[in-house]
Design a protein around this motif. Structure first.
Motif, short mmCIF file in Angstrom:
data_model
loop_
_atom_site.label_atom_id
_atom_site.label_comp_id
_atom_site.label_asym_id
_atom_site.label_seq_id
_atom_site.Cartn_x
_atom_site.Cartn_y
_atom_site.Cartn_z
N TYR A 151 0.72 -1.14 0.19
CA TYR A 151 0.00 -0.09 0.03
C TYR A 151 0.88 1.32 0.01
CZ TYR A 151 -3.49 3.39 1.42
OH TYR A 151 -4.30 4.42 1.14
N PRO A 152 0.43 2.23 -0.87
CA PRO A 152 -0.51 2.32 -1.94
C PRO A 152 -0.31 1.57 -3.06
CG PRO A 152 0.65 4.52 -1.70
CD PRO A 152 1.03 3.50 -0.42
N LEU A 153 -1.13 1.34 -3.82
CA LEU A 153 -0.79 0.64 -5.11
C LEU A 153 -0.23 2.03 -6.09
CD1 LEU A 153 -3.64 -2.07 -5.53
CD2 LEU A 153 -1.45 -2.35 -4.98
N PRO B 202 -7.37 7.44 -0.38
CA PRO B 202 -8.25 8.29 0.16
C PRO B 202 -8.29 8.34 1.53
CG PRO B 202 -8.80 5.71 -0.39
CD PRO B 202 -7.21 5.99 -0.81
N GLY B 203 -8.90 9.32 1.99
CA GLY B 203 -9.02 9.69 3.21
C GLY B 203 -7.90 10.29 3.88
N ARG C 105 11.50 20.56 -11.03
CA ARG C 105 10.31 20.65 -11.77
C ARG C 105 9.28 19.57 -11.43
NH1 ARG C 105 11.24 20.71 -17.57
NH2 ARG C 105 9.03 21.39 -17.68
N VAL C 106 9.64 18.91 -10.59
CA VAL C 106 8.53 17.73 -10.15
C VAL C 106 7.42 18.56 -9.48
CG1 VAL C 106 8.22 15.71 -8.67
CG2 VAL C 106 10.36 15.90 -9.99
N GLN C 107 6.22 17.99 -9.64
CA GLN C 107 5.16 18.39 -9.09
C GLN C 107 4.08 17.27 -8.59
OE1 GLN C 107 2.79 20.70 -12.34
NE2 GLN C 107 4.12 22.68 -11.90
N ALA C 108 3.55 17.61 -7.53
CA ALA C 108 2.58 16.46 -6.59
C ALA C 108 1.49 17.40 -6.37
CB ALA C 108 3.40 15.81 -5.46
N LYS C 109 0.17 16.36 -6.54
CA LYS C 109 -1.07 17.15 -6.59
C LYS C 109 -1.83 16.08 -5.71
CE LYS C 109 -4.29 19.63 -9.02
NZ LYS C 109 -4.83 20.15 -10.22
N TYR C 110 -2.69 16.33 -4.77
CA TYR C 110 -3.50 15.18 -3.94
C TYR C 110 -5.14 15.79 -4.10
CZ TYR C 110 -5.63 12.38 -0.45
OH TYR C 110 -6.45 11.57 0.25
N GLN C 111 -5.83 15.33 -4.70
CA GLN C 111 -7.37 15.77 -5.17
C GLN C 111 -8.24 14.49 -5.15
OE1 GLN C 111 -7.79 18.06 -8.60
NE2 GLN C 111 -9.27 19.55 -7.61
N GLY D 162 -8.58 11.90 -3.19
CA GLY D 162 -8.19 10.44 -2.76
C GLY D 162 -7.14 10.13 -3.67
N ILE D 163 -6.66 10.87 -4.78
CA ILE D 163 -5.71 10.53 -5.84
C ILE D 163 -4.42 11.33 -5.50
CG2 ILE D 163 -5.35 10.36 -8.29
CD1 ILE D 163 -7.35 8.40 -7.36
N LEU D 164 -3.14 10.59 -5.62
CA LEU D 164 -1.99 11.39 -5.67
C LEU D 164 -1.46 11.37 -6.92
CD1 LEU D 164 0.33 12.74 -4.15
CD2 LEU D 164 1.23 10.49 -3.46
#
Length: 111
Positions: A6-8, A25-26, A82-88, A90-92
């Protein structure tokens, strides 16, 4: 029984970027951490599940709480700054731009 990983993660790429998508999620932003070193991507976090009342008895319990750490080698060199991460929802989603030396170039042929 399936392995408890986890996580897949899904890892894909096109000519410009490597994409990593994961369902977590969560969780809140302060429960997740993403880092890149060389060609190694690490996703760590801690998933919490609210405590049940002491009278609750489980019929089935498949979701677990606790710390997790996923580390793997990226398929190509990336531009770390230049790496970007977004969490919306329940999806990273992590977008890692490929470095210039990792992109295919069309070579002009003279003659």
């Amino acid at each position: 029984a399936p392995a408890k990983v986890y996580p897949l993660l899904n890892v894909s790429h096109d000519t410009e970027n490597v994409y990593v998508r994961s369902e977590v999620p969560g969780m809140t932003l302060d429960q997740l951490d993403v880092s890149v070193t060389g060609r190694s991507l690490t996703v760590t976090g801690e998933r919490s599940i609210p405590e049940e009342d002491s009278s609750v008895r489980y019929h089935r319990k498949e979701r677990e709480a606790g710390k997790f750490r996923r580390q793997f080698t990226l398929p190509t060199d990336v531009e770390h700054d230049r790496v970007q991460a977004k969490y919306q929802h329940g999806i990273l989603m992590i977008v890692l731009p490929k470095s210039a030396n990792a992109k295919a170039r069309k070579i002009a042929i003279s003659g």
